[in-house]
Design a protein around this motif. Structure first.
Motif, mmCIF file in Angstrom:
data_model
loop_
_atom_site.group_PDB
_atom_site.id
_atom_site.type_symbol
_atom_site.label_atom_id
_atom_site.label_comp_id
_atom_site.label_asym_id
_atom_site.label_seq_id
_atom_site.Cartn_x
_atom_site.Cartn_y
_atom_site.Cartn_z
ATOM 1 N N GLN A 120 0.861 -1.187 0.000
ATOM 2 C CA GLN A 120 0.000 0.000 0.000
ATOM 3 C C GLN A 120 0.888 1.224 0.000
ATOM 4 O O GLN A 120 1.697 1.393 0.917
ATOM 5 C CB GLN A 120 -0.870 -0.001 1.239
ATOM 6 C CG GLN A 120 -2.119 -0.849 1.063
ATOM 7 C CD GLN A 120 -3.242 -0.278 1.910
ATOM 8 O OE1 GLN A 120 -3.107 -0.168 3.110
ATOM 9 N NE2 GLN A 120 -4.350 0.092 1.290
ATOM 10 N N GLN A 121 0.731 2.063 -0.999
ATOM 11 C CA GLN A 121 1.557 3.267 -1.051
ATOM 12 C C GLN A 121 0.686 4.489 -0.864
ATOM 13 O O GLN A 121 -0.306 4.656 -1.564
ATOM 14 C CB GLN A 121 2.285 3.335 -2.396
ATOM 15 C CG GLN A 121 3.264 2.203 -2.583
ATOM 16 C CD GLN A 121 4.053 2.383 -3.880
ATOM 17 O OE1 GLN A 121 4.434 3.484 -4.232
ATOM 18 N NE2 GLN A 121 4.302 1.290 -4.569
ATOM 19 N N ARG A 122 1.108 5.310 0.106
ATOM 20 C CA ARG A 122 0.350 6.540 0.350
ATOM 21 C C ARG A 122 1.263 7.746 0.136
ATOM 22 O O ARG A 122 2.416 7.746 0.565
ATOM 23 C CB ARG A 122 -0.203 6.543 1.781
ATOM 24 C CG ARG A 122 -1.372 5.580 1.921
ATOM 25 C CD ARG A 122 -2.228 5.895 3.116
ATOM 26 N NE ARG A 122 -1.464 5.863 4.356
ATOM 27 C CZ ARG A 122 -1.978 5.508 5.534
ATOM 28 N NH1 ARG A 122 -3.233 5.139 5.627
ATOM 29 N NH2 ARG A 122 -1.231 5.510 6.607
ATOM 30 N N VAL A 123 0.694 8.761 -0.502
ATOM 31 C CA VAL A 123 1.452 9.974 -0.806
ATOM 32 C C VAL A 123 0.669 11.163 -0.266
ATOM 33 O O VAL A 123 -0.518 11.314 -0.553
ATOM 34 C CB VAL A 123 1.635 10.127 -2.339
ATOM 35 C CG1 VAL A 123 2.293 11.454 -2.662
ATOM 36 C CG2 VAL A 123 2.460 8.970 -2.894
ATOM 37 N N ALA A 124 1.323 12.001 0.538
ATOM 38 C CA ALA A 124 0.671 13.200 1.080
ATOM 39 C C ALA A 124 1.139 14.423 0.288
ATOM 40 O O ALA A 124 2.294 14.494 -0.123
ATOM 41 C CB ALA A 124 1.010 13.362 2.550
ATOM 42 N N THR A 125 0.226 15.372 0.076
ATOM 43 C CA THR A 125 0.575 16.536 -0.740
ATOM 44 C C THR A 125 -0.455 17.647 -0.607
ATOM 45 O O THR A 125 -1.597 17.398 -0.231
ATOM 46 C CB THR A 125 0.688 16.126 -2.229
ATOM 47 O OG1 THR A 125 1.135 17.252 -2.989
ATOM 48 C CG2 THR A 125 -0.640 15.625 -2.788
ATOM 49 N N LYS A 126 -0.027 18.878 -0.946
ATOM 50 C CA LYS A 126 -0.976 19.988 -1.104
ATOM 51 C C LYS A 126 -1.535 19.981 -2.517
ATOM 52 O O LYS A 126 -2.406 20.766 -2.846
ATOM 53 C CB LYS A 126 -0.236 21.327 -0.932
ATOM 54 C CG LYS A 126 0.093 21.735 0.474
ATOM 55 C CD LYS A 126 0.766 23.104 0.456
ATOM 56 C CE LYS A 126 1.596 23.289 1.711
ATOM 57 N NZ LYS A 126 2.509 24.401 1.660
ATOM 58 N N TYR A 127 -0.949 19.140 -3.363
ATOM 59 C CA TYR A 127 -1.274 19.148 -4.801
ATOM 60 C C TYR A 127 -1.822 17.793 -5.255
ATOM 61 O O TYR A 127 -1.151 17.068 -5.988
ATOM 62 C CB TYR A 127 -0.008 19.484 -5.608
ATOM 63 C CG TYR A 127 0.650 20.778 -5.190
ATOM 64 C CD1 TYR A 127 0.218 21.993 -5.723
ATOM 65 C CD2 TYR A 127 1.696 20.796 -4.270
ATOM 66 C CE1 TYR A 127 0.816 23.191 -5.347
ATOM 67 C CE2 TYR A 127 2.295 21.986 -3.885
ATOM 68 C CZ TYR A 127 1.850 23.182 -4.429
ATOM 69 O OH TYR A 127 2.438 24.359 -4.054
ATOM 70 N N PRO A 128 -3.043 17.417 -4.816
ATOM 71 C CA PRO A 128 -3.554 16.084 -5.122
ATOM 72 C C PRO A 128 -3.715 15.804 -6.624
ATOM 73 O O PRO A 128 -3.470 14.694 -7.082
ATOM 74 C CB PRO A 128 -4.907 16.033 -4.404
ATOM 75 C CG PRO A 128 -5.246 17.444 -4.073
ATOM 76 C CD PRO A 128 -3.960 18.173 -3.950
ATOM 77 N N ASN A 129 -4.103 16.830 -7.404
ATOM 78 C CA ASN A 129 -4.275 16.609 -8.850
ATOM 79 C C ASN A 129 -2.946 16.350 -9.532
ATOM 80 O O ASN A 129 -2.806 15.434 -10.346
ATOM 81 C CB ASN A 129 -4.981 17.808 -9.513
ATOM 82 C CG ASN A 129 -6.422 17.932 -9.044
ATOM 83 O OD1 ASN A 129 -7.049 16.938 -8.692
ATOM 84 N ND2 ASN A 129 -6.940 19.140 -9.020
ATOM 85 N N VAL A 130 -1.945 17.173 -9.196
ATOM 86 C CA VAL A 130 -0.597 17.006 -9.764
ATOM 87 C C VAL A 130 -0.049 15.626 -9.395
ATOM 88 O O VAL A 130 0.471 14.892 -10.245
ATOM 89 C CB VAL A 130 0.353 18.120 -9.251
ATOM 90 C CG1 VAL A 130 1.809 17.780 -9.523
ATOM 91 C CG2 VAL A 130 0.005 19.461 -9.894
ATOM 92 N N ALA A 131 -0.174 15.260 -8.117
ATOM 93 C CA ALA A 131 0.378 13.984 -7.632
ATOM 94 C C ALA A 131 -0.327 12.800 -8.301
ATOM 95 O O ALA A 131 0.321 11.880 -8.800
ATOM 96 C CB ALA A 131 0.248 13.896 -6.113
ATOM 97 N N SER A 132 -1.664 12.843 -8.344
ATOM 98 C CA SER A 132 -2.424 11.731 -8.942
ATOM 99 C C SER A 132 -2.035 11.526 -10.397
ATOM 100 O O SER A 132 -1.815 10.405 -10.851
ATOM 101 C CB SER A 132 -3.928 11.995 -8.862
ATOM 102 O OG SER A 132 -4.306 12.120 -7.516
#
Length: 210
Positions: A110-122
């Motif tokens: 399971q990989q989780r990524v935290a960010t202020k930029y969910p659209n960019v990250a996704s």
């Protein structure tokens, strides 16, 4: 003189650099504007009105015509995906968007990524063919890997000092960021002369500084 040009300016670190660039382009913005707490500043001698906004809101003001033009980081433009014209790369507030994590990071199930930029990250992880869960945070993104909320983060990196201090490393650079001049589509047609003249003067100052 034409109509007053409404300019959405980002509050905070980009404002000072943007104001200096305007001054270098021959728009004498009074220095007291740099310190003001006012949100709307009339500059009749420049035929402009500044709207001081949160950087993330600038493209929204421009898209809906509350401002004719605005200054915004490429990071916000990519995340917000607003219907605006991007007119000019101002070359200020340079940094980059990167994937960051702890040095011993190993891909888990399971990989989780935290960010202020969910659209960019996704979008980035989709393009990489990686399945991740993206968690949106609003501040101190560096905290997420330290407390086990996420394996990695996607965030802006300027000097990398904050990362070093928190024992994090840059893994992949996604794209370079600078501030851009954007315009409302209708304003760009209706006030084309004014906006084009501003672009030309800014471009001269950018070239002179390069």
């Amino acid at each position: 003189m034409g109509d007053t040009l409404k300019v959405a300016m980002p509050k905070g670190r980009i404002y000072k650099k943007a104001a200096d660039l305007f001054r270098a382009s021959g728009f004498p913005i009074p220095t007291e504007v740099d310190e003001t707490r006012k949100l709307v500043i009339d500059l009749p001698e420049l035929n402009m009105e500044f709207i001081l906004a949160k950087p993330v809101d600038v493209p929204t003001y421009v898209e809906y015509g509350a401002a004719d033009i605005g200054i915004v980081g490429k990071d916000v433009l990519m995340e917000e995906n607003r219907d605006v014209y991007e007119l000019l790369d101002l070359g200020i507030a340079k940094c980059r968007m990167s994937v960051i994590g702890l040095p011993d990071w190993q891909p888990g199930i399971q990989q989780r990524v935290a960010t202020k930029y969910p659209n960019v990250a996704s979008q980035y992880f989709r393009e990489q063919g990686q399945q991740v869960e993206v968690i949106k945070l609003n501040g101190s993104i560096e905290l997420a890997p330290l407390i086990g909320l996420a394996d990695r983060i996607v965030d802006m990196v300027e000097t990398g000092q904050t990362l070093k201090e928190n024992g994090l490393v840059e893994m992949n650079e996604i794209f370079d960021i600078t501030s851009r001049l954007i315009a409302n589509r209708v304003s760009y047609r209706m006030k084309n002369g004014q906006i084009q003249s501003l672009c030309d003067r800014l471009q001269k100052a950018i070239t002179a500084e390069a």
